[in-house]
Design a protein around this motif. Structure first.
Motif, mmCIF file in Angstrom:
data_model
loop_
_atom_site.group_PDB
_atom_site.id
_atom_site.type_symbol
_atom_site.label_atom_id
_atom_site.label_comp_id
_atom_site.label_asym_id
_atom_site.label_seq_id
_atom_site.Cartn_x
_atom_site.Cartn_y
_atom_site.Cartn_z
ATOM 1 N N ASN A 1 -42.850 -37.981 56.160
ATOM 2 C CA ASN A 1 -41.975 -38.621 55.174
ATOM 3 C C ASN A 1 -42.401 -40.054 54.852
ATOM 4 O OD1 ASN A 1 -40.158 -36.421 54.811
ATOM 5 N ND2 ASN A 1 -39.246 -36.893 56.794
ATOM 6 N N ASN A 2 -43.618 -40.395 55.220
ATOM 7 C CA ASN A 2 -44.140 -41.734 54.949
ATOM 8 C C ASN A 2 -45.266 -41.654 53.922
ATOM 9 O OD1 ASN A 2 -42.379 -42.582 56.968
ATOM 10 N ND2 ASN A 2 -43.956 -42.504 58.558
ATOM 11 N N TRP A 3 -45.380 -42.683 53.086
ATOM 12 C CA TRP A 3 -46.331 -42.644 51.970
ATOM 13 C C TRP A 3 -47.133 -43.928 51.880
ATOM 14 C CZ3 TRP A 3 -46.840 -38.744 48.088
ATOM 15 C CH2 TRP A 3 -45.994 -37.638 48.289
ATOM 16 N N TRP B 1 -49.825 -40.270 57.456
ATOM 17 C CA TRP B 1 -48.951 -40.436 56.301
ATOM 18 C C TRP B 1 -49.474 -39.619 55.115
ATOM 19 C CZ3 TRP B 1 -46.693 -45.955 55.260
ATOM 20 C CH2 TRP B 1 -46.094 -46.450 56.428
ATOM 21 N N ASN B 2 -48.600 -39.393 54.129
ATOM 22 C CA ASN B 2 -49.049 -38.899 52.832
ATOM 23 C C ASN B 2 -49.857 -40.028 52.190
ATOM 24 O OD1 ASN B 2 -47.435 -36.258 52.413
ATOM 25 N ND2 ASN B 2 -45.877 -37.729 53.076
ATOM 26 N N ILE B 3 -51.098 -39.739 51.828
ATOM 27 C CA ILE B 3 -51.982 -40.789 51.326
ATOM 28 C C ILE B 3 -52.474 -40.428 49.926
ATOM 29 C CG2 ILE B 3 -54.148 -42.015 51.701
ATOM 30 C CD1 ILE B 3 -53.703 -41.691 54.698
ATOM 31 N N VAL B 4 -52.309 -41.359 49.009
ATOM 32 C CA VAL B 4 -52.655 -41.158 47.603
ATOM 33 C C VAL B 4 -53.633 -42.245 47.169
ATOM 34 C CG1 VAL B 4 -51.781 -41.116 45.233
ATOM 35 C CG2 VAL B 4 -50.396 -40.157 47.092
ATOM 36 N N ALA C 1 -39.003 -41.069 50.794
ATOM 37 C CA ALA C 1 -39.825 -41.752 51.790
ATOM 38 C C ALA C 1 -38.970 -42.557 52.765
ATOM 39 C CB ALA C 1 -40.825 -42.667 51.105
ATOM 40 N N LYS C 2 -39.361 -42.517 54.022
ATOM 41 C CA LYS C 2 -38.738 -43.347 55.060
ATOM 42 C C LYS C 2 -39.480 -44.676 55.183
ATOM 43 C CE LYS C 2 -35.810 -40.131 56.272
ATOM 44 N NZ LYS C 2 -34.361 -40.283 55.947
ATOM 45 N N GLN C 3 -40.796 -44.583 55.029
ATOM 46 C CA GLN C 3 -41.642 -45.775 55.069
ATOM 47 C C GLN C 3 -42.691 -45.636 53.964
ATOM 48 O OE1 GLN C 3 -42.882 -45.271 59.209
ATOM 49 N NE2 GLN C 3 -41.682 -47.083 59.776
ATOM 50 N N ALA C 4 -43.027 -46.753 53.324
ATOM 51 C CA ALA C 4 -44.004 -46.683 52.228
ATOM 52 C C ALA C 4 -44.766 -47.990 52.130
ATOM 53 C CB ALA C 4 -43.313 -46.373 50.906
ATOM 54 N N ASP D 1 -32.755 -47.688 52.049
ATOM 55 C CA ASP D 1 -32.912 -47.823 53.490
ATOM 56 C C ASP D 1 -34.351 -47.587 53.957
ATOM 57 O OD1 ASP D 1 -32.985 -45.129 52.937
ATOM 58 O OD2 ASP D 1 -31.661 -44.531 54.579
ATOM 59 N N ALA D 2 -35.275 -47.375 53.025
ATOM 60 C CA ALA D 2 -36.679 -47.177 53.384
ATOM 61 C C ALA D 2 -37.348 -48.531 53.641
ATOM 62 C CB ALA D 2 -37.418 -46.443 52.269
ATOM 63 N N THR D 3 -38.337 -48.529 54.527
ATOM 64 C CA THR D 3 -39.162 -49.709 54.747
ATOM 65 C C THR D 3 -40.298 -49.673 53.734
ATOM 66 O OG1 THR D 3 -38.664 -49.735 57.123
ATOM 67 C CG2 THR D 3 -40.623 -50.949 56.386
ATOM 68 N N VAL D 4 -40.290 -50.629 52.813
ATOM 69 C CA VAL D 4 -41.262 -50.640 51.727
ATOM 70 C C VAL D 4 -41.949 -52.005 51.677
ATOM 71 C CG1 VAL D 4 -41.641 -50.314 49.255
ATOM 72 C CG2 VAL D 4 -39.824 -49.042 50.417
#
Length: 390
Positions: free
Chosen positions: A55-57, A110-113, A160-163, A189-192
Protein backbone atom coordinates in the motif's frame (compact mmCIF):
# COMPACT_ATOMS: atom_id res chain seq x y z
CA UNK A 1 19.59 -5.63 -14.47
CA UNK A 2 16.26 -5.49 -16.30
CA UNK A 3 12.93 -6.05 -14.63
CA UNK A 4 9.77 -7.39 -16.22
CA UNK A 5 7.80 -4.15 -16.64
CA UNK A 6 4.38 -3.57 -18.18
CA UNK A 7 4.80 -2.72 -21.84
CA UNK A 8 4.64 1.03 -22.33
CA UNK A 9 2.31 0.82 -25.31
CA UNK A 10 -0.12 -1.65 -23.74
CA UNK A 11 -0.18 0.61 -20.71
CA UNK A 12 -0.97 3.61 -22.91
CA UNK A 13 -3.93 1.73 -24.42
CA UNK A 14 -5.13 0.84 -20.94
CA UNK A 15 -4.96 4.50 -19.89
CA UNK A 16 -7.31 5.51 -22.70
CA UNK A 17 -9.72 2.64 -21.94
CA UNK A 18 -9.87 3.58 -18.28
CA UNK A 19 -10.79 7.15 -19.08
CA UNK A 20 -13.48 6.25 -21.57
CA UNK A 21 -15.07 3.82 -19.14
CA UNK A 22 -14.98 5.88 -15.97
CA UNK A 23 -14.85 9.56 -16.93
CA UNK A 24 -17.30 12.07 -18.35
CA UNK A 25 -17.12 12.94 -22.05
CA UNK A 26 -15.25 16.16 -21.31
CA UNK A 27 -12.68 14.39 -19.18
CA UNK A 28 -12.37 11.69 -21.82
CA UNK A 29 -11.57 14.33 -24.40
CA UNK A 30 -8.95 15.81 -22.05
CA UNK A 31 -7.30 12.43 -21.75
CA UNK A 32 -7.28 11.88 -25.48
CA UNK A 33 -5.64 15.30 -25.87
CA UNK A 34 -2.92 14.40 -23.36
CA UNK A 35 0.10 13.99 -25.61
CA UNK A 36 3.86 14.43 -25.85
CA UNK A 37 5.50 17.19 -27.88
CA UNK A 38 4.95 15.27 -31.12
CA UNK A 39 1.34 14.24 -30.42
CA UNK A 40 2.10 10.67 -29.30
CA UNK A 41 0.65 9.33 -26.06
CA UNK A 42 2.67 9.66 -22.83
CA UNK A 43 3.40 6.74 -20.53
CA UNK A 44 5.08 5.28 -17.49
CA UNK A 45 6.62 2.06 -16.20
CA UNK A 46 5.23 0.25 -13.16
CA UNK A 47 6.56 -2.28 -10.66
CA UNK A 48 3.89 -3.62 -8.30
CA UNK A 49 4.63 -3.55 -4.58
CA UNK A 50 4.51 -6.58 -2.33
CA UNK A 51 4.39 -7.60 1.32
CA UNK A 52 4.53 -4.69 3.76
CA UNK A 53 4.96 -2.29 0.82
CA UNK A 54 1.76 -3.23 -1.00
CA UNK A 55 0.00 0.00 0.00
CA UNK A 56 3.02 2.27 -0.37
CA UNK A 57 3.92 4.19 -3.54
CA UNK A 58 7.05 5.78 -4.96
CA UNK A 59 6.71 7.90 -8.11
CA UNK A 60 9.85 8.96 -9.95
CA UNK A 61 9.76 11.61 -12.70
CA UNK A 62 12.33 11.16 -15.44
CA UNK A 63 14.70 14.04 -16.20
CA UNK A 64 16.13 15.34 -19.45
CA UNK A 65 16.39 19.12 -19.72
CA UNK A 66 13.97 21.46 -21.48
CA UNK A 67 13.28 23.05 -24.85
CA UNK A 68 13.01 26.84 -24.99
CA UNK A 69 12.20 27.52 -28.64
CA UNK A 70 10.26 26.12 -31.58
CA UNK A 71 13.54 24.93 -33.07
CA UNK A 72 14.76 23.06 -29.97
CA UNK A 73 11.32 21.55 -29.35
CA UNK A 74 11.19 20.36 -32.97
CA UNK A 75 14.50 18.57 -32.43
CA UNK A 76 13.34 17.18 -29.10
CA UNK A 77 10.12 15.72 -30.50
CA UNK A 78 12.21 13.32 -32.58
CA UNK A 79 13.69 11.75 -29.44
CA UNK A 80 12.42 9.77 -26.45
CA UNK A 81 12.27 13.08 -24.54
CA UNK A 82 9.56 14.36 -26.85
CA UNK A 83 7.85 11.27 -28.23
CA UNK A 84 6.83 7.85 -26.93
CA UNK A 85 7.61 6.50 -30.42
CA UNK A 86 11.27 6.44 -29.39
CA UNK A 87 10.90 5.21 -25.79
CA UNK A 88 12.21 1.80 -24.77
CA UNK A 89 9.32 -0.41 -23.63
CA UNK A 90 11.56 -1.97 -20.97
CA UNK A 91 13.97 -0.05 -18.75
CA UNK A 92 16.18 -0.95 -15.76
CA UNK A 93 14.95 -0.06 -12.28
CA UNK A 94 18.00 0.68 -10.12
CA UNK A 95 18.82 2.75 -7.05
CA UNK A 96 15.69 4.18 -5.43
CA UNK A 97 13.60 2.29 -8.02
CA UNK A 98 15.10 -1.12 -7.24
CA UNK A 99 13.14 -4.06 -5.84
CA UNK A 100 16.34 -5.41 -4.23
CA UNK A 101 16.52 -4.78 -0.49
CA UNK A 102 20.33 -4.69 -0.57
CA UNK A 103 20.23 -1.83 -3.06
CA UNK A 104 17.12 -0.03 -1.79
CA UNK A 105 16.62 -0.93 1.88
CA UNK A 106 13.64 1.29 2.73
CA UNK A 107 11.54 1.36 -0.45
CA UNK A 108 12.33 -1.91 -2.25
CA UNK A 109 8.89 -3.50 -1.84
CA UNK A 110 6.79 -0.44 -2.62
CA UNK A 111 4.73 0.12 -5.76
CA UNK A 112 7.27 1.92 -7.94
CA UNK A 113 6.42 4.07 -10.96
CA UNK A 114 8.71 5.83 -13.41
CA UNK A 115 6.91 8.60 -15.27
CA UNK A 116 8.41 9.22 -18.70
CA UNK A 117 9.25 12.81 -19.57
CA UNK A 118 8.17 13.96 -23.02
CA UNK A 119 6.99 17.58 -22.81
CA UNK A 120 10.18 19.61 -22.37
CA UNK A 121 8.85 21.82 -19.55
CA UNK A 122 9.02 19.70 -16.38
CA UNK A 123 5.40 18.52 -16.81
CA UNK A 124 4.17 22.10 -16.52
CA UNK A 125 3.26 23.29 -20.03
CA UNK A 126 -0.26 24.29 -21.09
CA UNK A 127 -2.02 23.87 -24.47
CA UNK A 128 -3.13 27.50 -24.56
CA UNK A 129 0.46 28.32 -25.52
CA UNK A 130 0.53 26.09 -28.57
CA UNK A 131 1.03 27.73 -31.93
CA UNK A 132 -1.74 27.44 -34.48
CA UNK A 133 0.31 28.43 -37.54
CA UNK A 134 1.08 24.93 -38.74
CA UNK A 135 3.74 24.15 -36.16
CA UNK A 136 2.91 20.67 -34.90
CA UNK A 137 4.06 20.93 -31.29
CA UNK A 138 1.95 20.08 -28.26
CA UNK A 139 2.59 21.74 -24.91
CA UNK A 140 0.62 19.46 -22.59
CA UNK A 141 2.93 18.77 -19.64
CA UNK A 142 0.40 19.72 -16.97
CA UNK A 143 -2.22 17.49 -18.61
CA UNK A 144 0.28 14.62 -18.73
CA UNK A 145 0.88 14.98 -14.99
CA UNK A 146 -2.86 15.05 -14.27
CA UNK A 147 -3.64 12.11 -16.56
CA UNK A 148 -0.98 9.79 -15.17
CA UNK A 149 -1.90 10.76 -11.61
CA UNK A 150 -5.56 9.94 -12.38
CA UNK A 151 -4.54 6.56 -13.77
CA UNK A 152 -2.36 5.71 -10.77
CA UNK A 153 -5.03 6.81 -8.31
CA UNK A 154 -7.41 4.32 -9.95
CA UNK A 155 -4.78 1.58 -9.58
CA UNK A 156 -4.41 2.02 -5.82
CA UNK A 157 -2.48 5.22 -5.19
CA UNK A 158 -5.67 6.75 -3.77
CA UNK A 159 -5.40 4.30 -0.84
CA UNK A 160 -1.70 4.79 -0.18
CA UNK A 161 -0.47 4.58 3.41
CA UNK A 162 2.92 6.03 2.54
CA UNK A 163 4.01 7.83 -0.62
CA UNK A 164 7.07 9.57 -2.00
CA UNK A 165 7.25 11.74 -5.11
CA UNK A 166 10.73 12.06 -6.53
CA UNK A 167 12.53 12.92 -9.73
CA UNK A 168 15.93 13.67 -11.21
CA UNK A 169 17.15 16.88 -12.87
CA UNK A 170 14.22 18.35 -14.86
CA UNK A 171 12.20 15.63 -13.12
CA UNK A 172 13.47 16.97 -9.80
CA UNK A 173 12.18 20.39 -10.77
CA UNK A 174 8.85 18.78 -11.75
CA UNK A 175 8.79 17.16 -8.31
CA UNK A 176 9.05 20.58 -6.68
CA UNK A 177 6.39 22.08 -8.96
CA UNK A 178 3.87 19.28 -8.30
CA UNK A 179 4.77 18.32 -4.73
CA UNK A 180 1.80 19.89 -2.95
CA UNK A 181 -0.62 18.73 -5.66
CA UNK A 182 0.65 15.18 -5.13
CA UNK A 183 -0.04 15.54 -1.40
CA UNK A 184 -3.54 16.92 -2.07
CA UNK A 185 -4.59 13.81 -4.00
CA UNK A 186 -3.73 11.33 -1.24
CA UNK A 187 -5.46 10.35 2.02
CA UNK A 188 -5.08 12.87 4.82
CA UNK A 189 -3.70 10.23 7.17
CA UNK A 190 -1.07 9.03 4.67
CA UNK A 191 2.60 9.92 5.09
CA UNK A 192 3.42 11.89 1.95
CA UNK A 193 6.76 13.52 1.17
CA UNK A 194 8.84 14.72 -1.80
CA UNK A 195 12.45 14.22 -2.83
CA UNK A 196 14.14 16.35 -5.52
CA UNK A 197 17.39 14.93 -6.89
CA UNK A 198 19.71 17.34 -8.75
CA UNK A 199 16.71 19.57 -9.41
CA UNK A 200 17.83 22.64 -7.48
CA UNK A 201 18.85 24.86 -10.37
CA UNK A 202 20.35 28.19 -9.39
CA UNK A 203 19.45 31.67 -10.59
CA UNK A 204 23.09 32.70 -10.82
CA UNK A 205 25.08 34.72 -13.38
CA UNK A 206 27.64 32.89 -15.47
CA UNK A 207 31.37 33.68 -15.41
CA UNK A 208 30.82 36.66 -17.75
CA UNK A 209 28.02 38.06 -15.59
CA UNK A 210 25.28 37.04 -18.03
CA UNK A 211 22.09 35.52 -16.64
CA UNK A 212 22.13 32.60 -19.05
CA UNK A 213 19.93 30.25 -17.02
CA UNK A 214 17.46 32.97 -16.10
CA UNK A 215 17.05 33.92 -19.77
CA UNK A 216 16.69 30.27 -20.75
CA UNK A 217 13.95 29.63 -18.17
CA UNK A 218 12.21 32.84 -19.26
CA UNK A 219 11.96 31.40 -22.77
CA UNK A 220 10.70 28.01 -21.52
CA UNK A 221 8.02 29.64 -19.37
CA UNK A 222 6.89 31.96 -22.17
CA UNK A 223 6.90 29.29 -24.87
CA UNK A 224 4.94 26.64 -22.98
CA UNK A 225 2.75 28.75 -20.68
CA UNK A 226 4.36 27.33 -17.55
CA UNK A 227 3.23 30.22 -15.33
CA UNK A 228 -0.18 28.57 -14.86
CA UNK A 229 1.54 25.69 -13.03
CA UNK A 230 3.59 27.91 -10.72
CA UNK A 231 2.50 29.17 -7.31
CA UNK A 232 0.16 32.15 -7.44
CA UNK A 233 1.84 33.84 -4.48
CA UNK A 234 5.06 33.99 -6.43
CA UNK A 235 3.80 35.04 -9.86
CA UNK A 236 1.89 37.96 -8.33
CA UNK A 237 5.11 39.22 -6.76
CA UNK A 238 7.67 38.74 -9.53
CA UNK A 239 8.30 37.85 -13.14
CA UNK A 240 6.83 34.32 -13.63
CA UNK A 241 10.10 32.88 -14.97
CA UNK A 242 11.73 33.69 -11.63
CA UNK A 243 9.12 31.48 -9.96
CA UNK A 244 10.35 28.34 -11.71
CA UNK A 245 13.63 28.49 -9.80
CA UNK A 246 13.61 26.12 -6.80
CA UNK A 247 14.77 28.86 -4.43
CA UNK A 248 11.38 30.52 -5.00
CA UNK A 249 9.33 27.31 -5.24
CA UNK A 250 10.36 25.99 -1.81
CA UNK A 251 9.07 29.14 -0.15
CA UNK A 252 5.51 27.93 -0.82
CA UNK A 253 5.80 24.14 -0.51
CA UNK A 254 3.96 22.76 2.51
CA UNK A 255 4.72 19.07 2.02
CA UNK A 256 7.89 17.75 3.72
CA UNK A 257 10.76 18.05 1.27
CA UNK A 258 14.22 16.53 0.92
CA UNK A 259 16.91 17.90 -1.42
CA UNK A 260 19.68 15.69 -2.82
CA UNK A 261 22.15 17.82 -4.74
CA UNK A 262 25.88 17.80 -5.42
CA UNK A 263 27.56 21.07 -4.54
CA UNK A 264 29.45 20.80 -7.83
CA UNK A 265 26.65 19.63 -10.10
CA UNK A 266 28.40 19.10 -13.43
CA UNK A 267 25.26 19.96 -15.43
CA UNK A 268 24.94 23.32 -13.68
CA UNK A 269 28.65 24.03 -14.00
CA UNK A 270 28.44 23.31 -17.74
CA UNK A 271 25.17 25.18 -18.39
CA UNK A 272 24.66 27.75 -15.61
CA UNK A 273 28.12 28.81 -14.40
CA UNK A 274 30.18 28.16 -17.54
CA UNK A 275 27.87 27.73 -20.53
CA UNK A 276 29.78 27.09 -23.75
CA UNK A 277 29.33 30.62 -25.10
CA UNK A 278 30.88 32.17 -21.99
CA UNK A 279 34.29 30.61 -22.59
CA UNK A 280 35.35 31.52 -26.16
CA UNK A 281 39.05 31.04 -25.41
CA UNK A 282 38.56 27.58 -23.88
CA UNK A 283 40.11 28.42 -20.50
CA UNK A 284 37.40 26.39 -18.75
CA UNK A 285 37.25 23.56 -21.28
CA UNK A 286 38.97 20.86 -19.22
CA UNK A 287 37.57 22.06 -15.89
CA UNK A 288 34.01 21.88 -17.26
CA UNK A 289 34.63 18.22 -18.08
CA UNK A 290 36.42 17.17 -14.89
CA UNK A 291 36.69 18.94 -11.55
CA UNK A 292 40.06 17.26 -11.10
CA UNK A 293 41.35 19.28 -14.07
CA UNK A 294 40.45 22.65 -12.51
CA UNK A 295 43.15 25.09 -11.39
CA UNK A 296 43.06 27.03 -8.11
CA UNK A 297 41.30 30.04 -9.63
CA UNK A 298 38.61 27.86 -11.17
CA UNK A 299 38.15 25.97 -7.90
CA UNK A 300 37.64 29.32 -6.19
CA UNK A 301 34.82 30.06 -8.64
CA UNK A 302 33.29 26.65 -7.97
CA UNK A 303 33.43 27.26 -4.22
CA UNK A 304 31.49 30.46 -4.78
CA UNK A 305 28.88 28.48 -6.73
CA UNK A 306 28.67 26.02 -3.82
CA UNK A 307 28.10 28.91 -1.41
CA UNK A 308 25.24 30.15 -3.60
CA UNK A 309 23.62 26.70 -3.45
CA UNK A 310 23.90 26.53 0.34
CA UNK A 311 22.36 29.99 0.62
CA UNK A 312 19.53 29.02 -1.74
CA UNK A 313 18.61 25.91 0.28
CA UNK A 314 18.84 27.86 3.53
CA UNK A 315 15.09 27.69 4.18
CA UNK A 316 15.28 23.90 4.45
CA UNK A 317 18.02 24.11 7.06
CA UNK A 318 15.52 25.75 9.40
CA UNK A 319 12.56 23.57 8.42
CA UNK A 320 12.10 20.81 11.00
CA UNK A 321 10.36 18.57 8.44
CA UNK A 322 12.86 19.23 5.67
CA UNK A 323 16.02 17.34 4.89
CA UNK A 324 19.04 17.52 2.60
CA UNK A 325 22.10 15.70 1.39
CA UNK A 326 24.53 18.14 -0.25
CA UNK A 327 27.73 16.32 -1.10
CA UNK A 328 30.91 17.66 -2.68
CA UNK A 329 30.87 15.50 -5.79
CA UNK A 330 31.15 16.38 -9.49
CA UNK A 331 28.06 14.46 -10.56
CA UNK A 332 24.42 15.14 -11.43
CA UNK A 333 21.58 12.73 -10.52
CA UNK A 334 22.45 10.28 -7.73
CA UNK A 335 19.29 8.53 -6.52
CA UNK A 336 18.45 6.30 -9.49
CA UNK A 337 21.89 4.65 -9.79
CA UNK A 338 22.91 1.89 -7.38
CA UNK A 339 26.49 3.16 -7.34
CA UNK A 340 25.54 6.51 -5.88
CA UNK A 341 22.29 5.65 -4.05
CA UNK A 342 23.36 2.76 -1.84
CA UNK A 343 26.32 0.46 -2.38
CA UNK A 344 29.64 -0.30 -0.75
CA UNK A 345 31.24 2.44 -2.87
CA UNK A 346 28.52 5.08 -2.61
CA UNK A 347 29.27 8.67 -1.61
CA UNK A 348 28.85 9.24 2.10
CA UNK A 349 28.53 12.13 4.50
CA UNK A 350 29.15 11.28 8.15
CA UNK A 351 29.40 7.65 7.02
CA UNK A 352 25.84 7.59 5.67
CA UNK A 353 24.79 6.90 2.09
CA UNK A 354 22.12 8.95 0.35
CA UNK A 355 19.67 6.04 0.77
CA UNK A 356 20.28 5.85 4.51
CA UNK A 357 19.91 9.62 4.89
CA UNK A 358 16.67 9.73 2.88
CA UNK A 359 15.29 6.75 4.81
CA UNK A 360 16.11 8.35 8.16
CA UNK A 361 14.30 11.51 7.06
CA UNK A 362 11.27 9.82 5.52
CA UNK A 363 10.62 7.52 8.48
CA UNK A 364 11.52 10.19 11.07
CA UNK A 365 14.35 8.09 12.47
CA UNK A 366 16.75 11.03 12.62
CA UNK A 367 16.95 14.66 11.62
CA UNK A 368 18.84 14.57 8.33
CA UNK A 369 20.54 17.71 7.11
CA UNK A 370 23.84 16.53 5.73
CA UNK A 371 26.13 19.17 4.20
CA UNK A 372 29.54 18.04 3.02
CA UNK A 373 32.81 19.89 3.50
CA UNK A 374 34.14 21.64 0.35
CA UNK A 375 35.92 19.82 -2.49
CA UNK A 376 38.26 17.94 -2.38
CA UNK A 377 37.65 16.77 1.19
CA UNK A 378 35.38 13.74 0.57
CA UNK A 379 37.23 10.63 -0.65
CA UNK A 380 33.95 8.71 -1.12
CA UNK A 381 32.74 11.03 -3.89
CA UNK A 382 31.84 9.66 -7.30
CA UNK A 383 33.28 12.25 -9.72
CA UNK A 384 32.30 12.19 -13.38
CA UNK A 385 35.23 12.70 -15.75
CA UNK A 386 34.22 13.52 -19.32
CA UNK A 387 37.84 13.84 -20.44
CA UNK A 388 38.22 10.08 -20.29
CA UNK A 389 37.34 8.00 -23.38
CA UNK A 390 34.04 6.18 -22.98
Amino acid sequence: MYFSLISLFLRLLYISQQVMLHSSINNCQSWLLTVCLDGSLPGYHFQKGFGSGSNNWLLHIEGGGWCNSIETCEIRKRTALGSSKYMDPLIPFDGILSHQSSQNPDFYNWNIVKMRYCDGASLAGHPESEFKNGTKLFFRGQLIWEAIMSELLSLGLSKAKQALLTGCSAGGLATLIHCDDFRAHLPKDATVKCLADAGFFLDEPDILGNRTMSNFYHDVVQLQGVAKSLHKNCITEMEPSKCIFPQQIIKNIRTPLFIVNPAYDFWQIQHVLVPAGSDPDGYWRRCRLSIQKCDSTQIENLQGFRSSLLKAVGKLQHDKEGGMFINSCFVHCQTWMAETWHSSNSPRINNKTIAESVGDWYFNRKVTKEIDCPYPCNPTCYHMDFTQPS
